[in-house]
Design a protein around this motif. Sequence first.
Motif, mmCIF file in Angstrom:
data_model
loop_
_atom_site.group_PDB
_atom_site.id
_atom_site.type_symbol
_atom_site.label_atom_id
_atom_site.label_comp_id
_atom_site.label_asym_id
_atom_site.label_seq_id
_atom_site.Cartn_x
_atom_site.Cartn_y
_atom_site.Cartn_z
ATOM 1 N N PHE A 23 -2.010 6.342 -1.038
ATOM 2 C CA PHE A 23 -3.361 6.273 -1.595
ATOM 3 C C PHE A 23 -3.489 5.098 -2.558
ATOM 4 O O PHE A 23 -4.480 4.354 -2.533
ATOM 5 C CB PHE A 23 -3.693 7.585 -2.307
ATOM 6 N N ALA A 24 -2.489 4.900 -3.428
ATOM 7 C CA ALA A 24 -2.517 3.777 -4.369
ATOM 8 C C ALA A 24 -2.627 2.452 -3.624
ATOM 9 O O ALA A 24 -3.384 1.556 -4.017
ATOM 10 C CB ALA A 24 -1.275 3.795 -5.251
ATOM 11 N N LEU A 25 -1.885 2.329 -2.534
ATOM 12 C CA LEU A 25 -1.955 1.108 -1.722
ATOM 13 C C LEU A 25 -3.332 0.951 -1.079
ATOM 14 O O LEU A 25 -3.880 -0.153 -1.030
ATOM 15 C CB LEU A 25 -0.878 1.140 -0.648
ATOM 16 N N SER A 26 -3.892 2.049 -0.614
ATOM 17 C CA SER A 26 -5.177 1.961 0.088
ATOM 18 C C SER A 26 -6.311 1.553 -0.841
ATOM 19 O O SER A 26 -7.261 0.892 -0.410
ATOM 20 C CB SER A 26 -5.503 3.296 0.761
ATOM 21 N N VAL A 27 -6.229 1.961 -2.122
ATOM 22 C CA VAL A 27 -7.297 1.613 -3.072
ATOM 23 C C VAL A 27 -6.934 0.401 -3.927
ATOM 24 O O VAL A 27 -7.745 -0.079 -4.713
ATOM 25 C CB VAL A 27 -7.651 2.817 -3.980
ATOM 26 N N GLY A 28 -5.700 -0.090 -3.790
ATOM 27 C CA GLY A 28 -5.288 -1.290 -4.512
ATOM 28 C C GLY A 28 -5.188 -1.110 -6.011
ATOM 29 O O GLY A 28 -5.461 -2.043 -6.774
ATOM 30 N N LYS A 29 -4.749 0.074 -6.456
ATOM 31 C CA LYS A 29 -4.651 0.352 -7.884
ATOM 32 C C LYS A 29 -3.190 0.376 -8.338
ATOM 33 O O LYS A 29 -2.299 0.778 -7.580
ATOM 34 C CB LYS A 29 -5.297 1.699 -8.213
ATOM 35 N N PRO A 30 -2.909 -0.023 -9.593
ATOM 36 C CA PRO A 30 -1.547 0.092 -10.130
ATOM 37 C C PRO A 30 -1.093 1.549 -10.145
ATOM 38 O O PRO A 30 -1.918 2.474 -10.197
ATOM 39 C CB PRO A 30 -1.671 -0.461 -11.556
ATOM 40 N N LEU A 31 0.221 1.736 -10.148
ATOM 41 C CA LEU A 31 0.799 3.075 -10.100
ATOM 42 C C LEU A 31 1.937 3.191 -11.102
ATOM 43 O O LEU A 31 2.820 2.335 -11.157
ATOM 44 C CB LEU A 31 1.322 3.362 -8.684
ATOM 45 N N VAL A 32 1.909 4.263 -11.879
ATOM 46 C CA VAL A 32 3.009 4.613 -12.773
ATOM 47 C C VAL A 32 3.724 5.806 -12.166
ATOM 48 O O VAL A 32 3.119 6.865 -11.974
ATOM 49 C CB VAL A 32 2.506 4.962 -14.191
ATOM 50 N N VAL A 33 5.004 5.640 -11.839
ATOM 51 C CA VAL A 33 5.771 6.678 -11.142
ATOM 52 C C VAL A 33 6.666 7.408 -12.139
ATOM 53 O O VAL A 33 7.602 6.824 -12.692
ATOM 54 C CB VAL A 33 6.633 6.074 -10.017
ATOM 55 N N GLY A 34 6.379 8.687 -12.342
ATOM 56 C CA GLY A 34 7.208 9.496 -13.217
ATOM 57 C C GLY A 34 7.869 10.657 -12.506
ATOM 58 O O GLY A 34 8.548 11.468 -13.126
ATOM 59 N N THR A 35 7.685 10.745 -11.196
ATOM 60 C CA THR A 35 8.238 11.850 -10.423
ATOM 61 C C THR A 35 9.749 11.696 -10.260
ATOM 62 O O THR A 35 10.224 10.624 -9.891
ATOM 63 C CB THR A 35 7.556 11.921 -9.045
#
Length: 226
Positions: free
Chosen positions: A73-85
Amino acid sequence: MKKTRILFSGITGKTAGSAMRAAGDSDIAEIVAGVCRNDSRYYNYSELEKIKEEFDIIVDFSFRDSFDRVLSFALSVGKPLVVGTSGLSDEQSKAIERAAIQIPIFRGGNFQLEVKKFIDAVVEYARRADEPLKVVETHYKTMYVLPSETAKVIVRKVLAATGKKVEIESHLEYDELINDWRVGPLHYRGKWLETIGGNVLKIADMMTRQKPGGVYDLDRLLQKEK
């Protein structure tokens, strides 16, 4: 000043709760929508394309079985992502690295600015130490992934800086939400729930100003922000 608008994946978790409390007093960031698996007050992972709120960045503290959808989804909308999982597979880690070519991604293992100082001190201690190196970590009993991401960061950074290997010894002992790390004479102990939320908001805000080109950790992010 315009606040950074966050879409928070894993909104019913402890980290999200801390972040929501911090957001109430924050001048830099707000949580505009949430995603979880089974709470009708929020979007679920089959409804990502239905999100109506405008957001600047996605913060993910969910589960490994939901993460692939979040990354896509982050790739599809082109938004930055913070991964804490925690507990992501090797293939998921490789997918993060590939995605970081297209969107800014933070995956530091450590989200605590205070813990960064401890890790830096451990690296300097490791440069001088002659004895075998071990990080002894003790956490709250309900923590479900060991070793911790922070312990893994210590191992990677010491190896990269000194070529020395660090053993990890993990324990679950505390009834309270306490994280504790020891390396030789160095020690850090903190109640992460009291500080994690504010730190996540700061990281999310900083990541909205970064460009794609490799995964960010706290060291790289703070260097870029200087």
